[in-house]
Design a protein around this motif. Sequence first.
Motif, PDB file in Angstrom:
ATOM      1  N   ALA A 158      37.761 -35.044   4.757  1.00 38.33           N
ATOM      2  CA  ALA A 158      39.058 -34.392   4.965  1.00 38.33           C
ATOM      3  C   ALA A 158      40.162 -35.426   5.134  1.00 38.33           C
ATOM      4  N   ARG A 174      47.978 -29.682   7.332  1.00 38.29           N
ATOM      5  CA  ARG A 174      46.573 -29.781   7.722  1.00 38.29           C
ATOM      6  C   ARG A 174      46.319 -29.188   9.092  1.00 38.29           C
ATOM      7  N   THR A 177      39.852 -29.609   9.437  1.00 35.47           N
ATOM      8  CA  THR A 177      39.329 -29.921   8.104  1.00 35.47           C
ATOM      9  C   THR A 177      39.811 -28.910   7.064  1.00 35.47           C
ATOM     10  N   ARG A 178      40.811 -28.149   7.415  1.00 32.33           N
ATOM     11  CA  ARG A 178      41.441 -27.227   6.467  1.00 32.33           C
ATOM     12  C   ARG A 178      42.851 -27.715   6.183  1.00 32.33           C
ATOM     13  N   GLU A 180      46.503 -27.079   3.420  1.00 32.62           N
ATOM     14  CA  GLU A 180      47.184 -26.250   2.432  1.00 32.62           C
ATOM     15  C   GLU A 180      48.106 -27.096   1.587  1.00 32.62           C
ATOM     16  N   SER A 185      45.008 -23.078  -0.675  1.00 30.76           N
ATOM     17  CA  SER A 185      44.365 -23.587   0.531  1.00 30.76           C
ATOM     18  C   SER A 185      42.995 -24.167   0.190  1.00 30.76           C
ATOM     19  N   TRP A 186      42.615 -25.197   0.964  1.00 33.79           N
ATOM     20  CA  TRP A 186      41.329 -25.857   0.780  1.00 33.79           C
ATOM     21  C   TRP A 186      40.668 -26.070   2.133  1.00 33.79           C
ATOM     22  N   SER A 187      39.353 -26.173   2.104  1.00 36.98           N
ATOM     23  CA  SER A 187      38.602 -26.431   3.336  1.00 36.98           C
ATOM     24  C   SER A 187      37.400 -27.296   3.001  1.00 36.98           C
ATOM     25  N   VAL A 189      33.856 -28.064   3.758  1.00 31.75           N
ATOM     26  CA  VAL A 189      32.715 -27.439   4.428  1.00 31.75           C
ATOM     27  C   VAL A 189      31.483 -28.316   4.249  1.00 31.75           C
ATOM     28  N   TYR A 406      30.537 -23.992  10.065  1.00 33.53           N
ATOM     29  CA  TYR A 406      31.448 -24.720   9.179  1.00 33.53           C
ATOM     30  C   TYR A 406      32.305 -23.771   8.339  1.00 33.53           C
ATOM     31  N   GLU A 407      31.826 -22.551   8.117  1.00 38.22           N
ATOM     32  CA  GLU A 407      32.574 -21.612   7.299  1.00 38.22           C
ATOM     33  C   GLU A 407      33.107 -20.444   8.129  1.00 38.22           C
ATOM     34  N   HIS A 411      37.828 -22.647  13.912  1.00 38.65           N
ATOM     35  CA  HIS A 411      37.645 -24.019  13.460  1.00 38.65           C
ATOM     36  C   HIS A 411      38.016 -24.970  14.592  1.00 38.65           C
TER      37      HIS A 411
END
Length: 518
Positions: A158, A174, A177-178, A180, A185-187, A189, A406-407, A411
């Motif tokens: 990340a 940020r 660990t997520r 945008e 959006s990204w994460s 995992v 993690y998902e 978070h």
Amino acid sequence: MFLKPPPGVMNATATPISRQATFLIVLALLAPFLLYLGTVRSIISVWNSSETFAHGYVILPISLWLVWRRRENFSLYPPRPWPPALLLLAVLGAGWLAAQLGEVQVVSQYTFVAMFPVAALALFGPRLAGSLTFPLLFLLFAVPFGEIFVAPLIQFTADFTVWAVRATGIPVLRSGTRFELPTGSWSVVEACSGVRYLISSITLGSLYAYLTYRSTARRVLFVALSMVVPVIANGLRAYMIVMIGHLSGMELATGVDHIIYGWLFFGLVMFVMFWIGSFWREDIVAPSMPAPTTMPASVAQGAAAPRRLPAMVAGVVLVCAFWPALALLGERANHNPAPVRLADVAVTAPRTADFADWKPFYMTPDARFHQAYQAGSLPVSLTILYYRNQDPEKNLISSMNRLNGYEDAWHEVESAARSETVAGTPLTLHEGVLRTPQGAIMVWAFKWVGGHYTGSDYVGKLWQAANKAMLRGDDGAAVMLAVPYDNDKERARAALHRFLADQGTALDQALNATRTHQ
């Protein structure tokens, strides 16, 4: 390939291993598979359930092939049993037993697999076993170890990805660990952590270094590169996936294609690393032959060795068998058939409605308690997960147990260690801040193991092993306090501290009453 000595020299110095000796050696090396069948099953279970460790199936065949490549050594250095290795074998057995008592599966697996090189040392002697060091130690790669690296690898990936995207000139928002981007959006995992690449790279890199180089320095350097390169490569992979998604309007590299792309990229990186490493390869040379003057002693010792082999085989089997027998007796003595009935926690604060839908990501316990209370100006929730008769599928202390999956929607974005007191017992607990788009909570988490409080998993395992060694069972519980968090750490900490100070005695009484209740 090794060069064969002249026929006359081979006939003079070689002591071919007999069929009877071969049978006895195979018997001694197969015995641990039957004696430690539970540990064998636990290893295979992880191979079957995780693609990260699916390579474990090929480790034994590769190790046997590596031994076969050096089969001439069995004639050059006839097996000569070495009794001191039995002491080391006993140490490994004791370590396996301690790991069983503490339910530390990875230590049980490592000590079990390590028994094979040590058993070979006992049966073959230092000279022959020493000439097979890498093939024997290569077996250790069969142990499914590496989950402990997932969290730090996720964090590094990340950090690297966000840094690289920002360096490209794209704004990034940020949260842990997520993150945008303007396009989506990204994460990061577990699948994106790169742990699969790292473990595969280290295994392949070690094998390549052994087959390609002779000098220890070159082998160590290449193995070190096989550790560093996949971590950096995974960061680049994640960055390129994000950029592909960003530039394509989130139409490419967002599904299965991003996994396929990741493995193709990893394969290319490994190919390039091996190709570069081939420029410094060193040809394998034949081992030095024994001097002709030592022929009579060599023959005499080789002739005496078979007479000692049956006794050494019996010693290896008996030493290996002692610890599972002791573990079986201890397991039966520690087993508590009584169902868990969690005693009432006599909290004096009034109950209130829950303020968050958060649940810890833990293995299913024998009993669970969760309730929110109004403690001053803030509500505080108390969660207790109680375990008894633990096993690999139901374990209080495990790398699988976390405050959040993690998902999960929740978070963990901050964590720290904090010193507090529970029922007059000081301990260092874990403080975590968890967020969702709707809000945040602060969580204090610690363990209770057979009457002892700790925030350390390692100390908790030691207490668990000690309690089982004294036949006191393995009862334990995870305790978590949570409070709404509005970025005012001192206010949240004050509420949690006050609740723990006021209700710690009631919590301690409930846990001890649950343990003693039959």
